[in-house]
Design a protein around this motif. Structure first.
Motif, PDB file in Angstrom:
ATOM      1  N   PHE A 255      -3.775 -28.045  42.338  1.00  8.54           N
ATOM      2  CA  PHE A 255      -2.464 -28.810  42.249  1.00  8.54           C
ATOM      3  C   PHE A 255      -1.390 -27.869  41.765  1.00  8.54           C
ATOM      4  CE2 PHE A 255      -0.187 -31.989  39.865  1.00  8.54           C
ATOM      5  CZ  PHE A 255      -0.243 -33.085  40.926  1.00  8.54           C
ATOM      6  N   PHE A 256      -1.793 -27.071  40.793  1.00  4.38           N
ATOM      7  CA  PHE A 256      -0.605 -26.196  40.292  1.00  4.38           C
ATOM      8  C   PHE A 256      -0.715 -24.717  41.036  1.00  4.38           C
ATOM      9  CE2 PHE A 256      -1.460 -29.051  36.639  1.00  4.38           C
ATOM     10  CZ  PHE A 256      -0.227 -29.754  36.683  1.00  4.38           C
ATOM     11  N   SER A 257      -0.400 -24.872  42.363  1.00 13.33           N
ATOM     12  CA  SER A 257      -0.566 -23.625  43.172  1.00 13.33           C
ATOM     13  C   SER A 257       0.569 -22.517  42.879  1.00 13.33           C
ATOM     14  CB  SER A 257      -0.343 -24.056  44.579  1.00 13.33           C
ATOM     15  OG  SER A 257       1.170 -24.337  44.712  1.00 13.33           O
ATOM     16  N   THR A 258       1.635 -22.846  42.210  1.00 13.52           N
ATOM     17  CA  THR A 258       2.435 -21.443  41.506  1.00 13.52           C
ATOM     18  C   THR A 258       2.035 -21.125  40.222  1.00 13.52           C
ATOM     19  OG1 THR A 258       3.893 -23.477  40.774  1.00 13.52           O
ATOM     20  CG2 THR A 258       4.421 -22.712  42.960  1.00 13.52           C
ATOM     21  N   TRP A 259       1.042 -21.635  39.443  1.00 17.67           N
ATOM     22  CA  TRP A 259       0.693 -21.014  38.290  1.00 17.67           C
ATOM     23  C   TRP A 259       0.172 -19.839  38.652  1.00 17.67           C
ATOM     24  CZ3 TRP A 259       0.155 -22.106  33.039  1.00 17.67           C
ATOM     25  CH2 TRP A 259      -0.690 -21.397  32.541  1.00 17.67           C
ATOM     26  N   GLY A 260       0.635 -18.726  37.580  1.00 20.03           N
ATOM     27  CA  GLY A 260       0.245 -17.557  37.472  1.00 20.03           C
ATOM     28  C   GLY A 260      -0.160 -17.114  36.266  1.00 20.03           C
ATOM     29  N   TYR A 261      -1.267 -16.233  36.194  1.00 20.81           N
ATOM     30  CA  TYR A 261      -1.674 -15.940  34.726  1.00 20.81           C
ATOM     31  C   TYR A 261      -0.437 -14.717  34.133  1.00 20.81           C
ATOM     32  CZ  TYR A 261      -4.823 -14.144  30.883  1.00 20.81           C
ATOM     33  OH  TYR A 261      -5.134 -13.997  29.762  1.00 20.81           O
ATOM     34  N   GLU A 262      -0.105 -13.862  35.030  1.00 24.79           N
ATOM     35  CA  GLU A 262       0.745 -12.948  34.567  1.00 24.79           C
ATOM     36  C   GLU A 262       2.186 -13.402  34.233  1.00 24.79           C
ATOM     37  OE1 GLU A 262       0.934  -9.529  36.961  1.00 24.79           O
ATOM     38  OE2 GLU A 262      -1.140  -8.947  36.620  1.00 24.79           O
ATOM     39  N   TYR A 304       8.108 -23.624  25.741  1.00 27.91           N
ATOM     40  CA  TYR A 304       6.965 -22.932  25.632  1.00 27.91           C
ATOM     41  C   TYR A 304       5.763 -23.941  24.910  1.00 27.91           C
ATOM     42  CZ  TYR A 304      10.012 -18.952  25.971  1.00 27.91           C
ATOM     43  OH  TYR A 304      10.932 -17.932  26.374  1.00 27.91           O
ATOM     44  N   ARG A 305       4.737 -23.766  25.265  1.00 28.69           N
ATOM     45  CA  ARG A 305       3.557 -24.440  24.619  1.00 28.69           C
ATOM     46  C   ARG A 305       2.979 -23.498  23.555  1.00 28.69           C
ATOM     47  NH1 ARG A 305      -2.174 -25.812  24.911  1.00 28.69           N
ATOM     48  NH2 ARG A 305      -2.495 -27.772  24.740  1.00 28.69           N
ATOM     49  N   ILE A 306       3.151 -23.537  22.328  1.00 26.30           N
ATOM     50  CA  ILE A 306       2.910 -22.663  21.214  1.00 26.30           C
ATOM     51  C   ILE A 306       1.555 -22.781  20.537  1.00 26.30           C
ATOM     52  CG2 ILE A 306       5.391 -21.981  21.098  1.00 26.30           C
ATOM     53  CD1 ILE A 306       5.399 -23.471  18.629  1.00 26.30           C
ATOM     54  N   ARG A 307       0.980 -23.914  20.388  1.00 28.24           N
ATOM     55  CA  ARG A 307      -0.283 -24.103  19.743  1.00 28.24           C
ATOM     56  C   ARG A 307      -1.191 -25.501  20.300  1.00 28.24           C
ATOM     57  NH1 ARG A 307       1.646 -20.681  17.363  1.00 28.24           N
ATOM     58  NH2 ARG A 307       1.727 -20.077  15.041  1.00 28.24           N
ATOM     59  N   GLU A 308      -2.209 -25.167  20.253  1.00 32.45           N
ATOM     60  CA  GLU A 308      -2.966 -26.393  20.471  1.00 32.45           C
ATOM     61  C   GLU A 308      -4.204 -26.716  19.669  1.00 32.45           C
ATOM     62  OE1 GLU A 308      -4.762 -25.127  24.416  1.00 32.45           O
ATOM     63  OE2 GLU A 308      -6.403 -24.118  23.485  1.00 32.45           O
ATOM     64  N   LEU A 309      -4.667 -27.966  19.820  1.00 34.82           N
ATOM     65  CA  LEU A 309      -6.164 -28.469  19.161  1.00 34.82           C
ATOM     66  C   LEU A 309      -6.800 -28.991  20.644  1.00 34.82           C
ATOM     67  CD1 LEU A 309      -7.990 -29.181  16.813  1.00 34.82           C
ATOM     68  CD2 LEU A 309      -6.494 -31.403  16.802  1.00 34.82           C
ATOM     69  N   ALA A 397      -0.461 -17.212  24.420  1.00 32.30           N
ATOM     70  CA  ALA A 397      -1.718 -16.713  25.003  1.00 32.30           C
ATOM     71  C   ALA A 397      -3.162 -17.232  23.988  1.00 32.30           C
ATOM     72  CB  ALA A 397      -1.790 -15.112  25.090  1.00 32.30           C
ATOM     73  N   ASN A 398      -2.572 -17.680  23.113  1.00 34.61           N
ATOM     74  CA  ASN A 398      -3.655 -18.215  22.084  1.00 34.61           C
ATOM     75  C   ASN A 398      -4.070 -19.890  22.318  1.00 34.61           C
ATOM     76  OD1 ASN A 398      -1.194 -19.575  21.172  1.00 34.61           O
ATOM     77  ND2 ASN A 398      -1.595 -18.470  19.068  1.00 34.61           N
ATOM     78  N   CYS A 399      -3.406 -20.408  23.512  1.00 31.98           N
ATOM     79  CA  CYS A 399      -3.804 -21.574  23.819  1.00 31.98           C
ATOM     80  C   CYS A 399      -4.924 -21.613  24.989  1.00 31.98           C
ATOM     81  CB  CYS A 399      -2.463 -22.450  24.465  1.00 31.98           C
ATOM     82  SG  CYS A 399      -0.944 -22.771  23.314  1.00 31.98           S
ATOM     83  N   TYR A 400      -5.991 -21.151  24.653  1.00 35.60           N
ATOM     84  CA  TYR A 400      -6.874 -20.970  25.520  1.00 35.60           C
ATOM     85  C   TYR A 400      -7.404 -21.971  26.480  1.00 35.60           C
ATOM     86  CZ  TYR A 400      -7.386 -17.156  21.795  1.00 35.60           C
ATOM     87  OH  TYR A 400      -6.941 -16.130  20.998  1.00 35.60           O
ATOM     88  N   GLU A 401      -7.532 -23.216  25.737  1.00 42.59           N
ATOM     89  CA  GLU A 401      -8.045 -24.305  26.698  1.00 42.59           C
ATOM     90  C   GLU A 401      -7.281 -24.731  27.722  1.00 42.59           C
ATOM     91  OE1 GLU A 401     -11.264 -25.005  26.470  1.00 42.59           O
ATOM     92  OE2 GLU A 401     -11.639 -24.081  24.678  1.00 42.59           O
ATOM     93  N   PHE A 402      -5.806 -24.600  27.497  1.00 41.19           N
ATOM     94  CA  PHE A 402      -4.885 -25.037  28.462  1.00 41.19           C
ATOM     95  C   PHE A 402      -4.996 -23.773  29.589  1.00 41.19           C
ATOM     96  CE2 PHE A 402      -0.695 -24.884  30.340  1.00 41.19           C
ATOM     97  CZ  PHE A 402      -0.212 -26.037  30.363  1.00 41.19           C
ATOM     98  N   ILE A 403      -4.963 -22.716  29.051  1.00 36.69           N
ATOM     99  CA  ILE A 403      -4.970 -21.584  30.085  1.00 36.69           C
ATOM    100  C   ILE A 403      -6.311 -21.856  30.925  1.00 36.69           C
ATOM    101  CG2 ILE A 403      -5.303 -18.944  30.429  1.00 36.69           C
ATOM    102  CD1 ILE A 403      -3.471 -18.999  27.838  1.00 36.69           C
ATOM    103  N   ARG A 404      -7.480 -22.059  30.378  1.00 37.67           N
ATOM    104  CA  ARG A 404      -8.733 -22.224  31.035  1.00 37.67           C
ATOM    105  C   ARG A 404      -8.761 -23.376  31.995  1.00 37.67           C
ATOM    106  NH1 ARG A 404     -13.327 -25.186  30.433  1.00 37.67           N
ATOM    107  NH2 ARG A 404     -12.360 -26.002  28.356  1.00 37.67           N
ATOM    108  N   THR A 405      -8.031 -24.512  31.695  1.00 38.31           N
ATOM    109  CA  THR A 405      -8.284 -25.522  32.418  1.00 38.31           C
ATOM    110  C   THR A 405      -7.112 -26.077  33.508  1.00 38.31           C
ATOM    111  OG1 THR A 405      -7.142 -27.124  30.882  1.00 38.31           O
ATOM    112  CG2 THR A 405      -9.832 -26.884  30.676  1.00 38.31           C
ATOM    113  N   ILE A 406      -5.952 -25.579  33.226  1.00 41.43           N
ATOM    114  CA  ILE A 406      -4.877 -25.947  34.099  1.00 41.43           C
ATOM    115  C   ILE A 406      -5.101 -25.347  35.570  1.00 41.43           C
ATOM    116  CG2 ILE A 406      -2.287 -25.296  34.581  1.00 41.43           C
ATOM    117  CD1 ILE A 406      -2.681 -27.466  32.673  1.00 41.43           C
ATOM    118  N   PRO A 407      -5.347 -24.094  35.793  1.00 46.25           N
ATOM    119  CA  PRO A 407      -5.760 -23.563  37.454  1.00 46.25           C
ATOM    120  C   PRO A 407      -6.713 -24.244  37.919  1.00 46.25           C
ATOM    121  CG  PRO A 407      -5.741 -21.885  35.578  1.00 46.25           C
ATOM    122  CD  PRO A 407      -5.934 -23.000  34.762  1.00 46.25           C
ATOM    123  N   ASP A 408      -7.539 -25.149  37.282  1.00 48.17           N
ATOM    124  CA  ASP A 408      -8.694 -25.850  37.918  1.00 48.17           C
ATOM    125  C   ASP A 408      -8.189 -27.102  38.563  1.00 48.17           C
ATOM    126  OD1 ASP A 408     -10.348 -23.798  37.072  1.00 48.17           O
ATOM    127  OD2 ASP A 408     -11.638 -25.097  35.611  1.00 48.17           O
TER     128      ASP A 408
END
Length: 459
Positions: A255-262, A304-309, A397-408
């Motif tokens: 869905f977010f085909s332009t998402w890139g880790y770097e 920027y997304r700076i914190r998460e719960l 980079a500390n928003c681990y769950e966002f980074i983990r799930t968005i590419p899926d």
């Protein structure tokens, strides 16, 4: 080797890549007496037509005939897929002399007491059906169609009291769909780190000996050249690379085909106090609650997304405590918390809504814009580069769950403009609430605030 197993090996003629998979799993005559050094969890996948389903049926038949009274299970996401791609073919392949298929229970009962079950799990909540199951072997076809939650829960049912038993878990899949990121991270990338050799998974990942075996179209010479031409004719280069080459670096349907880790992830930096902060909330209890804090640079408009719960099974009081604690780590509090409008629905047992309870605990919520299609459009627009060459949206980079799930996240099967809701979409929904409710027509969150609240940019 039992007589039945000899017959099964004759039924399932394997090509070289499939035979290599059987060797890794220890299902060869040389390894049957001691499979301790074999691979117990294998991802076999890549290009379309690589012979994944044939391998899975061969493993199921081998386990059943080699271990009397064993129970194996073959999974597909939906029952029609299971019937068309597995049950029908299995019944044609295995002769009645070895067993019989039970239509009512959807299982093949072997003459030695073994059972091969055929099961499906279309939604995450359906894994509850299998909590009391006990399988000697778990075989999932098109495994990336299953979410990470489904896979880990089903894997937990692979257990046995048989002496000398070792599990057999095989995932067959092409790149793509809701489980792509999980299998890429857990198998493809780990295999690369270990030079393509088997490795021991971390305890928190199951602790089994794992391997990834890439299969390509050339590994299945049973298919005609016409099939290769069909794959070559796919116009979308992303789909073509995934299906023809088994390229796990990209996948069709993302869905977010332009998402890139770097590009979209940055190391945390001190956020100036005068930058406006706001938050998004996707409420959940049995499924995770996702709460993200956002900010925008008033000089460049970058968000920027700076914190998460990200947590589940928090009651309302616990959730509010955790939200306030998360906000306390940021200098300058969030001036608005945008949430799914459904939290204003009154609960039948108490007569109060979640939003009312949160307000009593000091967490005031504001209804978010819940227009899904336009919300996703704004999220994707933010991922694009601005004139300065940097994306309009980046994540700490500390928003681990966002980074983990968005590419899926993948496209909806019924609405090409929407995102599929079967995956782990909690952080994505929370992002959409936060973005779509604070974006003006100009695409600037800050411009929207300055009009409505008289706040001027600090230069």
């Amino acid at each position: 080797m039992t007589t039945a197993t000899t017959e099964v090996r004759a039924l399932y003629e394997l090509h070289d890549r499939q035979a290599m998979a059987m060797e890794l799993l220890g299902w060869t005559p040389e390894a049957w007496d001691d499979r301790s050094g074999s691979v117990h969890e294998l991802l076999y996948g890549g290009a379309a037509g690589g012979g994944k389903s044939h391998l899975i049926r061969c493993v199921a038949a081998t386990v059943a005939t080699q271990i009397p009274n064993s129970v194996s299970v073959i999974f597909r996401r939906t029952y029609p897929e299971l019937e068309e791609n597995m049950i029908r073919t299995f019944r044609l392949e295995v002769p009645r002399s070895l067993g019989d298929y039970n239509e009512g229970k959807h299982e093949f009962r072997w003459t030695n007491g073994s059972i091969t079950e055929f099961r499906h799990c279309e939604r995450e909540g359906e894994v509850d059906r299998y909590y009391s199951a006990e399988w000697d072997a778990l075989l999932i076809d098109e495994a990336t169609h299953f979410t990470e939650f489904m896979v880990t829960m089903l894997r937990g049912r692979v257990r046995s009291t048989k002496p000398g038993w070792y599990p057999t878990i095989v995932y067959g899949s092409n790149p793509g769909n809701v489980g792509h990121s999980y299998f890429k991270r857990q198998f493809v990338e780990e295999s690369q780190r270990h030079g393509g050799q088997p490795w021991m998974a971390l305890r928190e990942h199951g602790g089994l000996r794992r391997a990834f075996l890439l299969s390509k179209l050339v590994d299945n010479p049973s298919l005609s050249g016409d099939y290769e031409l069909m794959l070559e004719g796919i116009s979308d280069p992303v789909v073509r690379r995934a299906m023809r080459d088994g390229d796990w670096s990209i996948f069709a349907g993302q869905f977010f085909s332009t998402w890139g880790y770097e590009r979209h992830i940055v190391e945390p930096f001190p956020v100036p106090k005068y930058w406006r902060k706001w938050a998004g909330l996707d409420w959940g209890y049995a499924k995770p609650l996702s709460y993200g804090i956002y900010t925008q640079d008033p000089d460049s408009d970058h968000v920027y997304r700076i914190r998460e719960l990200y947590a589940k099974e928090l009651n309302d009081s616990e959730a509010c405590e955790r939200i306030l604690a998360t906000e306390a780590t940021v200098e300058g509090s969030a001036d608005v918390r945008l949430s799914d409008p459904s939290v204003w629905a009154r609960k039948s047992e108490s007569g109060r809504s979640t939003a009312e309870i949160y307000a009593e605990k000091g967490v005031q919520l504001t209804p978010a814009n819940n227009d899904r299609v336009n919300g996703w459009r704004l999220c994707r627009d933010l991922l694009a580069d601005k004139p300065d060459g940097r994306p309009g949206f980046q994540v700490f980079a500390n928003c681990y769950e966002f980074i983990r799930t968005i590419p899926d996240q993948v496209y909806s099967k019924t609405n090409p403009e929407d995102m599929d809701t079967d995956g782990e979409d909690h952080a994505a929904d929370e992002w959409r609430y936060a973005v779509s409710s604070r974006m003006a027509a100009t695409g600037s969150v800050v411009t929207s605030w300055s009009r409505r609240q008289g706040w001027q940019r600090r230069r």
